[in-house]
Design a protein around this motif. Structure first.
Motif, short mmCIF file in Angstrom:
data_model
loop_
_atom_site.label_atom_id
_atom_site.label_comp_id
_atom_site.label_asym_id
_atom_site.label_seq_id
_atom_site.Cartn_x
_atom_site.Cartn_y
_atom_site.Cartn_z
N SER A 125 45.13 28.95 53.15
CA SER A 125 45.57 28.48 51.84
C SER A 125 45.81 26.98 51.78
O SER A 125 46.08 26.44 50.72
N SER A 126 45.71 26.31 52.90
CA SER A 126 46.00 24.87 52.95
C SER A 126 44.72 24.06 52.91
O SER A 126 43.76 24.35 53.63
N LEU A 128 44.46 21.28 54.12
CA LEU A 128 44.36 20.61 55.40
C LEU A 128 43.53 21.40 56.40
O LEU A 128 42.86 20.84 57.27
N LEU A 205 46.36 14.58 52.90
CA LEU A 205 45.07 15.28 52.98
C LEU A 205 43.94 14.30 53.28
O LEU A 205 43.04 14.60 54.07
N GLN A 208 43.88 13.47 56.82
CA GLN A 208 43.37 14.58 57.62
C GLN A 208 41.85 14.52 57.77
O GLN A 208 41.30 14.81 58.83
#
Length: 343
Positions: A125-126, A128, A205, A208
């Motif tokens: 769900s992320s 990232l 994000l 990342q």
């Protein structure tokens, strides 16, 4: 040194000087478009308040909107647009196909399929975590396209790669749709992401995905001269001493890193990698040592302006930026196809 060679050397230096100056101008225009993106949004915030938020921030609502929403959104749009444009330019150079791009040769579809499968099977769900699965899907798609293009013996030709990419894009698109139809939760979670959007993306994000995109961009710039030789034909490149297989492998790695990282952040945004390289080559020529940095700037500007337009068309509601790039890029794609057929 003869007069002719001296004149040619001076002309070459002038050309390089003009192109270098053009990069500085392009950087200034890019910063201007980013400022434009920060100025416009659902909330009406005046230029003076925007400037204060950038130079002397406080904890007011307006300053929080600028610093936590609009600035990261503009930065992400620049990062994604530049990455997709450079990836598209590399693919067009390596395959010698003017219609090649990450969304037409299966790279974007592979990255999107990887994310959708991860959400469906693993409950990811992320955003990232999306990066890992997007990169894995993009790498798998690139390998499959190369494998399919090599069937029947011999090196994969541009036509084979194009057909293989189109077939794989259709297949992965169908599989992605099937997964979304099977699971309503997955559909609800990724439907806005699949349309392509830079809304709600924060700097964490971006950081990342920055190592993947940064590595791909540096590798692409280092390969600029080698890609230029590839556009002359594999036989010519080999005759000039180039290790063509290695160059293709490294170029593919750069494309996967750029496209996978961009799709992980913003979803499969289309047409950037198809249209921008053609516009850039029209102005700077076919030397990829200049084409690639110009594509990075032009792609960033294009996606930022597309995002601004997506916010203003239905204000206070907004369209996903992927829809806006399709609206702008679709007619350009039709023109490119008709131009190629005429030639």
């Amino acid at each position: 040194m003869t007069a002719v060679s001296l004149t040619s050397t001076i002309g070459l230096r002038r050309t390089r000087g003009v192109l270098a100056l053009g990069l500085l101008v392009g950087l200034g225009l890019l910063l201007a478009t980013m400022l434009l993106s920060v100025l416009f949004g659902a909330a009406d915030i005046g230029p003076s308040e925007v400037l204060a938020a950038l130079l002397h921030p406080n904890d007011s609502t307006e300053h929080l909107i600028i610093r936590t929403l609009r600035v990261p959104r503009a930065v992400v749009a620049v990062l994604v647009g530049g990455a997709l444009a450079v990836a598209g330019a590399i693919m067009q150079g390596i395959t010698r196909n003017p219609l090649a791009s990450t969304d037409l040769l299966g790279i974007n579809a592979g990255a999107a399929f990887g994310v959708v499968v991860a959400v469906y099977l693993l409950g990811v769900s992320s955003l990232l975590v999306y990066a890992w699965f997007a990169l894995a899907g993009a790498l798998l798609a690139a390998a499959l396209v190369y494998l399919l293009g090599s069937l029947g013996g011999g090196a994969p030709t541009p036509m084979r790669l194009t057909l293989a990419g189109a077939a794989l894009t259709a297949l992965l698109g169908s599989l992605t749709t099937a997964v979304l139809l099977l699971d309503q939760r997955t559909l609800e979670q990724v439907r806005f992401w699949l349309a392509g959007s830079v809304a709600g993306r924060d700097l964490h994000l971006m950081l990342q995905s920055l190592p993947y995109i940064g590595f791909g961009l540096v590798l692409a710039l280092l390969l600029g001269g080698q890609i230029t030789l590839q556009t002359l034909g594999e036989e010519v490149a080999s005759g000039l001493g180039q290790r063509t297989t290695l160059v293709k492998a490294l170029s593919t790695l750069a494309v996967v890193m750029l496209a996978g990282g961009a799709v992980a952040v913003a979803g499969p945004v289309g047409f950037v990698g198809l249209v921008i390289p053609h516009v850039v080559r029209f102005f700077v020529g076919v030397d990829y040592r200049w084409v690639l940095p110009y594509c990075a700037l032009a792609g960033g500007m294009f996606l930022v302006l597309s995002d601004v337009a997506a916010r203003m068309v239905l204000r206070p509601q907004e369209l996903p930026v992927g829809v806006m790039t399709a609206i702008i890029g679709g007619p350009c794609f039709v023109y490119l196809v008709r131009w190629k057929v005429r030639r």
